[in-house]
Enzyme design. Structure first.
Site, PDB file in Angstrom:
ATOM      1  N   SER A 142      77.509  22.919  44.928  1.00 37.40           N
ATOM      2  CA  SER A 142      76.042  22.929  44.880  1.00 37.40           C
ATOM      3  C   SER A 142      75.517  22.002  45.968  1.00 37.40           C
ATOM      4  O   SER A 142      75.964  20.862  46.091  1.00 37.40           O
ATOM      5  CB  SER A 142      75.569  22.429  43.521  1.00 37.40           C
ATOM      6  OG  SER A 142      74.209  22.054  43.612  1.00 37.40           O
ATOM      7  N   HIS A 156      76.568  27.281  46.182  1.00 34.75           N
ATOM      8  CA  HIS A 156      75.684  27.401  45.026  1.00 34.75           C
ATOM      9  C   HIS A 156      74.306  26.857  45.407  1.00 34.75           C
ATOM     10  O   HIS A 156      74.170  25.682  45.742  1.00 34.75           O
ATOM     11  CB  HIS A 156      76.289  26.604  43.880  1.00 34.75           C
ATOM     12  CG  HIS A 156      75.565  26.680  42.587  1.00 34.75           C
ATOM     13  ND1 HIS A 156      75.716  27.715  41.692  1.00 34.75           N
ATOM     14  CD2 HIS A 156      74.681  25.827  42.013  1.00 34.75           C
ATOM     15  CE1 HIS A 156      74.971  27.492  40.624  1.00 34.75           C
ATOM     16  NE2 HIS A 156      74.313  26.353  40.804  1.00 34.75           N
ATOM     17  N   ASP A 161      70.696  26.024  44.196  1.00 37.57           N
ATOM     18  CA  ASP A 161      69.880  25.768  43.005  1.00 37.57           C
ATOM     19  C   ASP A 161      68.406  25.907  43.357  1.00 37.57           C
ATOM     20  O   ASP A 161      67.862  25.087  44.102  1.00 37.57           O
ATOM     21  CB  ASP A 161      70.146  24.346  42.494  1.00 37.57           C
ATOM     22  CG  ASP A 161      71.494  24.227  41.810  1.00 37.57           C
ATOM     23  OD1 ASP A 161      71.755  25.006  40.879  1.00 37.57           O
ATOM     24  OD2 ASP A 161      72.280  23.346  42.212  1.00 37.57           O
ATOM     25  N   MET A 203      64.705  25.724  42.054  1.00 39.03           N
ATOM     26  CA  MET A 203      63.924  25.139  40.945  1.00 39.03           C
ATOM     27  C   MET A 203      62.448  25.162  41.312  1.00 39.03           C
ATOM     28  O   MET A 203      62.083  24.887  42.459  1.00 39.03           O
ATOM     29  CB  MET A 203      64.354  23.691  40.711  1.00 39.03           C
ATOM     30  CG  MET A 203      65.833  23.528  40.450  1.00 39.03           C
ATOM     31  SD  MET A 203      66.236  21.809  40.038  1.00 39.03           S
ATOM     32  CE  MET A 203      68.017  21.902  39.949  1.00 39.03           C
ATOM     33  N   HIS A 214      71.261  30.285  41.957  1.00 38.34           N
ATOM     34  CA  HIS A 214      71.041  29.943  40.548  1.00 38.34           C
ATOM     35  C   HIS A 214      69.545  29.721  40.398  1.00 38.34           C
ATOM     36  O   HIS A 214      69.014  28.689  40.809  1.00 38.34           O
ATOM     37  CB  HIS A 214      71.844  28.684  40.214  1.00 38.34           C
ATOM     38  CG  HIS A 214      71.650  28.171  38.834  1.00 38.34           C
ATOM     39  ND1 HIS A 214      72.056  26.915  38.439  1.00 38.34           N
ATOM     40  CD2 HIS A 214      71.090  28.739  37.722  1.00 38.34           C
ATOM     41  CE1 HIS A 214      71.754  26.736  37.162  1.00 38.34           C
ATOM     42  NE2 HIS A 214      71.152  27.820  36.711  1.00 38.34           N
ATOM     43  N   MET A 248      66.444  28.775  38.643  1.00 39.79           N
ATOM     44  CA  MET A 248      65.866  28.032  37.520  1.00 39.79           C
ATOM     45  C   MET A 248      64.357  28.059  37.710  1.00 39.79           C
ATOM     46  O   MET A 248      63.726  27.050  38.047  1.00 39.79           O
ATOM     47  CB  MET A 248      66.421  26.594  37.510  1.00 39.79           C
ATOM     48  CG  MET A 248      67.873  26.544  37.055  1.00 39.79           C
ATOM     49  SD  MET A 248      68.701  25.003  37.504  1.00 39.79           S
ATOM     50  CE  MET A 248      69.113  25.368  39.202  1.00 39.79           C
ATOM     51  N   MET A 307      75.751  26.504  31.109  1.00 42.17           N
ATOM     52  CA  MET A 307      75.336  25.200  31.651  1.00 42.17           C
ATOM     53  C   MET A 307      76.040  24.085  30.879  1.00 42.17           C
ATOM     54  O   MET A 307      76.042  24.080  29.642  1.00 42.17           O
ATOM     55  CB  MET A 307      73.822  25.021  31.537  1.00 42.17           C
ATOM     56  CG  MET A 307      72.996  25.896  32.467  1.00 42.17           C
ATOM     57  SD  MET A 307      73.355  25.686  34.228  1.00 42.17           S
ATOM     58  CE  MET A 307      72.980  23.941  34.494  1.00 42.17           C
ATOM     59  N   ASP A 310      78.511  24.846  35.124  1.00 39.92           N
ATOM     60  CA  ASP A 310      77.665  24.161  36.104  1.00 39.92           C
ATOM     61  C   ASP A 310      77.097  22.892  35.486  1.00 39.92           C
ATOM     62  O   ASP A 310      76.368  22.956  34.488  1.00 39.92           O
ATOM     63  CB  ASP A 310      76.534  25.116  36.528  1.00 39.92           C
ATOM     64  CG  ASP A 310      75.597  24.510  37.557  1.00 39.92           C
ATOM     65  OD1 ASP A 310      75.894  23.418  38.072  1.00 39.92           O
ATOM     66  OD2 ASP A 310      74.564  25.157  37.843  1.00 39.92           O
TER      67      ASP A 310
HETATM   68  C1  DX5 Z   1      71.618  21.465  37.648  1.00 37.47           C
HETATM   69  C2  DX5 Z   1      72.149  22.383  38.716  1.00 37.47           C
HETATM   70  C3  DX5 Z   1      73.548  22.101  39.100  1.00 37.47           C
HETATM   71  C4  DX5 Z   1      73.755  20.758  39.736  1.00 37.47           C
HETATM   72  C5  DX5 Z   1      75.182  20.374  39.664  1.00 37.47           C
HETATM   73  O1  DX5 Z   1      70.433  21.972  37.160  1.00 37.47           O
HETATM   74  O2  DX5 Z   1      72.089  23.714  38.276  1.00 37.47           O
HETATM   75  O3  DX5 Z   1      74.032  23.129  39.961  1.00 37.47           O
HETATM   76  O4  DX5 Z   1      73.381  20.753  41.074  1.00 37.47           O
HETATM   77  O5  DX5 Z   1      75.311  19.073  40.139  1.00 37.47           O
HETATM   78  P1  DX5 Z   1      76.432  18.092  39.559  1.00 37.47           P
HETATM   79  O6  DX5 Z   1      77.738  18.722  39.916  1.00 37.47           O
HETATM   80  O7  DX5 Z   1      76.156  16.828  40.270  1.00 37.47           O
HETATM   81  O8  DX5 Z   1      76.204  18.018  38.083  1.00 37.47           O
HETATM   82 ZN    ZN Z   2      73.177  25.230  39.428  1.00 37.39          ZN
END
Ligand code: DX5
Ligand code: ZN
Length: 221
Positions: free
Chosen positions: A10, A34, A36, A38, A67, A69, A138, A174
């Site tokens: 990520s 990956h 993320d 948001m 991913h 969110m 998750m 994740d």
């Molecule tokens: C959290 C994300 C993860 C996060 C993982 O909401 O979806 O992908 O970046 O980071 P680590 O590995 O640091 O938990």
């Molecule tokens: Zn993620």
């Protein structure tokens, strides 16, 4: 047991001001990147809007695992597939019509992922096996990198692995995946591992990916 293991770093905890060079540090060893996404609505944090995400997807030298969110994901998810992502994961909690959105992702050429938060059970989604290419369990509350791995999610990972059976559906975890937690997740049945701070906090991110993969493969072989 013989499962293909994939490590998907990520970039959430990478330096966003120089993402190209951050991705270049890990691309030789990563199966996918990956991404993320948001929106500060579904989760209390913001990363990228669609335009910025599209730039990253276009310039990324290896396949992108998005991913999402974000709230009201039904419309935007197929656009991420059209933008070139190899895999697009929606959250069950944010999606109005899950089967139709999963189908739209596939039609647009990406693998369709379905993610659930720690408080959501997998059993309600077991009838979607024909529509799903990857389940995401998750192992932290979505929103931030660097949180502690929720060991209590391993029972859910085991149940999801039992539901998947021999189907070629990937099972991703994740959140909080590191050298000290990946073995437990692999033993529970995960085969796709997101790792953010473990990779980008390491002195040598590429060799950290190799170490994580070796630990998971030792279980899967
Ligand atoms: C959290 C994300 C993860 C996060 C993982 O909401 O979806 O992908 O970046 O980071 P680590 O590995 O640091 O938990
Ligand atoms: Zn993620």
């Amino acid at each position: 047991m013989s499962r293909q293991i994939r490590i998907t770093p990520s970039i959430l905890n990478a330096d966003f001001s120089q993402l190209d060079s951050e991705i270049a540090r890990i691309s030789s060893q990563s199966d996918l990147i990956h991404l993320d996404v948001m929106d500060n609505l579904f989760v209390p944090n913001f990363t990228f809007d669609f335009d910025r995400a599209s730039q990253i997807i276009n310039s990324c030298p290896i396949p992108v695992d998005a991913h999402l969110m974000v709230a009201d994901v039904d419309l935007i998810a197929p656009a991420y597939a059209e933008a070139g992502c190899a895999s697009v994961t929606i959250h069950a909690e944010a999606t109005t019509n899950i089967p139709s959105t999963l189908r739209a992702i596939r039609r647009a050429g990406a693998r369709a992922g379905l993610g659930i938060k720690p408080g959501t059970d997998i059993e309600g989604y077991a009838d979607l096996l024909d529509e799903v290419d990857m389940f995401l369990i998750m192992t932290v509350e979505p929103g931030f990198g660097g949180q502690s791995f929720m060991h209590e999610m391993m029972e859910k990972v085991r149940r999801t692995r039992a539901i998947i059976g021999d189907r070629p559906i990937w099972l991703q975890v994740d959140g909080g995946v590191s050298l000290s937690t990946i073995t437990e997740a692999a033993e529970a049945g995960a085969d796709v591992f997101v790792a953010g701070s473990a990779v980008f906090g390491a002195a040598d991110p590429a060799s950290m990916i190799v170490s994580l993969r070796n630990l998971a493969m030792a279980v899967a072989d």
